[in-house]
Design an enzyme around this catalytic site. Structure first.
Site: not given
Length: 734
Positions: A462-464, A506, A623, A696-697, A700
């Site tokens: 989505i653009g990430t 991720a 990471r 972890k991502g 947000e």
């Protein structure tokens, strides 16, 4: 790891996007393409009494007008309309299903024509009569008529008693208004009717398989009768997690006309979809004279629709983050005549942590204590609600590095005590926290003898930067140059994936790729062993890795066989492996990402104009797969935080129950002039417990705490505490 993971790799899809070759949902065509335009309700509650289509049908080029009376069959049960991210309680909205109006802007008819301009022109000539009923869209009128959301954490100790006995207390009410996602790309669906009658649906979505299941349920289609595609998405931020009504209407039209259909919503119609719900929050804190928290109470009332109970975790962060023996929470819902809210970046945390972190700042003022010291005084190495240790937690280091980079030690504690010419200067800070989630995901790798790998998964980008991190992980795991890896995603026919959201993709897709690559490595080793006098003949699968397009012994790098030689000797043109990853349930650890945010504002003393002149955020998120795309994610989140604090607010005319500022001109978001110095710091946080790659991502966590840090800085600059967002110059004058 190989040469790609953890590096600032440029986006592999960047060239396609900047040259315009990347096609979005509303850009696919077909020779028989018809165009749709939605007619929306002008009332917020009631029933359709009449629809006069005659004038619209008389317009040259108009093909049909669909309504609830003449549409093709649709499912008649709630289960068919439930998608993967729908609220558990309630009845999902059914587009163009019957004569009932539940919110202003609800679709009441769909005009279909040979071109979009004609469809849009004719849509304005559909005359709809209504039997209007009294509506309520103002949450303040429903604060005494709420119902429990049933998602608040369990209390600890006796918060009421501890609060009453506390040496220092603070109690405040905080308000976050309705906010809309406003992605640049409009919601659109293009339905291509193939020669065999099957449908290919190009949709703006964060989950093609979620949309696929939804369409099969609503229209009683077999899975092989429809395919959903979404190769590129121009921003979504949570608005694309659920199937939006335009995809159902486009498929409905394609089935009615027996031809291809494109439906693109207008910007104004985008405001009839989901949004961040308005929330009113009460936070009460009690502490000893030296700043140790004795009690936390956090009560939330959030809005939802009349037909679904949407709720997210606003209060849980208060109980989990700081050490406190006595806590109490409540979460109530106010049901209004509006569309159902939906997830919006950091749902629950962005709102709940705004209230908590502003309250902590106010408590620090009451204690005459540095706000950072108050947080360190109540720092916890355990997740407080469950009493669990974290898989990793470097929040203390986040505080240290961000404070040092910001120059926090030079802060003058007294409000209105720092100046820059005619401007008041304020410094504020806040904490951020988000869950480190991961979901079952599958990936397929096809490795060909020419050293090229195709990696596929039904996930979204989505653009990430999903395209890019998938390529990075695959390249490292397969030992190939990244240019030799191609990515396929956004296709419901590809290996299974959840919706992309919650910052879980991720970690999830990377481990699916890792598992598939491990299987490819074992296949390659088996082929390499068959080569006469193979240097890898006695080596076990776990003792080799793929590097530099070779199968290499981990103990002795001179013992290697090229991938090309292994496949050639084995007379194999391709190796294909599809694997899933499912993460073991871990009841012994808490999994979170954390951040420390510091903000500087300058406020014109005469005009009250607020500028955010500096933002520093230090983040501990395991990471970091790609420091360039991750930095991009965090910077975008921080700019969003500026909007949340100072600009964003969806305004309703409650008399009509209708949004007044449903456009880019009047729904204010930060622009270049609002954004100044932003610094992002990634704190090293090794984590070998959460998952093998330690991910972890970051989607947000970058937003959480930013609005609170800015609000706290505004107080420090002006001595004026504004608790209802956005903070505007008129509120500083109250």
């Amino acid at each position: 790891m190989g040469p790609y993971i953890g590096t600032p790799t440029s986006r592999v899809d960047g060239h396609a996007k900047v040259t315009g070759s990347a096609k979005y949902a509303g850009e696919f065509g077909a020779p028989d393409l018809a165009f749709g335009s939605v007619v929306t309700s002008t009332i917020a509650k009631g029933r359709i009494a009449s629809i006069d289509m005659s004038e619209a049908l008389s317009v040259e080029g108009v093909i049909a007008v669909l309504t609830h009376k003449n549409r093709p069959p649709m499912a008649n049960n709630d289960r068919a309309y439930k998608d993967d991210t729908a609220p558990e309680s309630g009845s999902p909205y059914r587009p163009l299903y019957d004569d009932k109006i539940m919110f202003s802007g609800q679709p009441v008819a769909l005009v279909l024509a040979e071109d979009w301009e004609t469809a849009h022109f004719a849509a304005m000539r559909v005359r709809v009569g209504y039997e209007e009923e009294p509506h309520v869209t103002d949450m303040k009128r429903k604060l005494d008529e709420t119902q429990p959301a049933e998602n608040a954490p369990k209390p600890r100790g006796n918060a009421e008693k501890a609060l009453a006995a506390a040496a220092v207390r603070h109690e405040g009410e905080y308000y976050v208004p309705v906010e809309h996602h406003n992605p640049m790309e409009l919601f659109a669906s293009t339905v291509i009717r193939e020669s065999d009658g099957k449908l290919t649906v190009y949709d703006k979505t964060q989950g093609v398989q979620n949309v696929h299941r939804y369409l099969c349920g609503v229209f009683k289609m077999k899975p092989d009768e429809v395919r959903v595609m979404s190769p590129f998405v121009g921003g979504a931020f949570g608005s694309g997690l659920r199937p939006q009504h335009q995809v159902a209407l486009a498929v409905l039209a394609a089935r009615a006309l027996q031809r291809s259909v494109r439906l693109v919503l207008t910007r104004q119609q985008m405001y009839t979809l989901g949004y961040r719900p308005g929330t009113t929050q009460r936070v009460a804190l009690g502490a000893s004279a030296d700043g140790v928290l004795d009690a936390i109470e956090h009560d939330v009332i959030a809005m939802t629709s009349q037909y679904e109970d949407f709720a997210r975790n606003d209060t849980g962060w208060s109980g989990a983050l700081y050490k406190c023996a006595n806590t109490k929470y409540s979460h109530e819902l106010a049901k209004l005549d509006v569309p159902t809210p939906c997830d919006m970046r950091a749902p629950g945390a962005a709102t709940g942590m705004y209230a908590l972190e502003c309250a902590m700042d106010e408590l620090a003022v009451a204690l005459k204590m540095d706000p950072l010291q108050l947080r360190l005084r109540n720092y916890s190495d355990l997740q407080q609600d469950e009493g669990l240790p974290y898989t990793s937690k470097e929040l203390r280091e986040c505080y240290r590095q961000a404070a040092e980079a910001f120059g926090w030690s030079k802060r003058s504690a007294e409000p209105r005590s720092m100046r820059d010419g005619s401007e008041l200067v304020g410094w504020g800070m806040a904490t951020g926290v988000w869950e480190a989630l991961q979901e079952k995901t599958s990936a397929r790798i096809v490795l060909t003898a020419n050293g090229h790998a195709e990696v596929s998964c039904a996930t979204a980008d989505i653009g990430t930067g999903t395209y890019t991190i998938m390529a990075q992980v695959a390249a490292d795991m397969l030992g190939l140059p990244i240019d030799n890896v191609s990515i396929k995603l956004g296709d419901s026919s590809l290996p299974a994936s959840p919706v992309e959201g919650g910052s879980w993709m991720a970690a999830s897709v990377s481990h699916a790729i890792k598992n598939a690559a491990d299987a490819v490595r074992k296949d390659l080793l088996a082929l390499a062993k068959k080569i006469p006098d193979s240097p890898l003949k006695s080596v076990k699968p776990d003792d080799v890795m793929l590097a530099d397009s070779k199968i290499v012994s981990k103990q002795d790098s001179s013992r290697a066989v090229s991938i090309a030689d292994a496949m050639r000797h084995g007379k194999v043109d391709r190796i294909e492996q599809e694997k899933s990853t499912s993460f073991k349930k871990d009841d012994k650890h808490a999994r979170n990402a954390h951040s420390a945010v510091f903000a500087e504002v300058k406020v014109d003393e005469q005009l009250g104009v607020i500028r955010v002149t500096r933002l520093v955020s230090a983040l501990a998120a395991g990471r970091i797969l790609n420091t360039k795309t991750a930095h991009n994610q965090i910077m975008g989140s921080m700019i969003w935080g500026i909007g949340m604090a100072l600009h964003e607010e969806t305004l309703l005319d409650h008399h009509f129950g209708r949004i007044m500022n449903a456009n880019y001109g009047e729904y204010h978001v930060p622009v270049n002039a609002d954004v100044h110095d932003i610094k992002v710091i990634f704190v090293d946080e090794p984590d070998d417990i959460i998952n093998p790659l330690g991910i972890k991502g970051v989607g947000e966590i970058g937003l959480v705490g930013v609005a609170a840090a800015i609000a706290n800085a505004v107080y420090h600059a002006t001595g004026k505490r504004v608790r209802d967002l956005p903070i505007t110059l008129d509120k500083l004058r109250r």
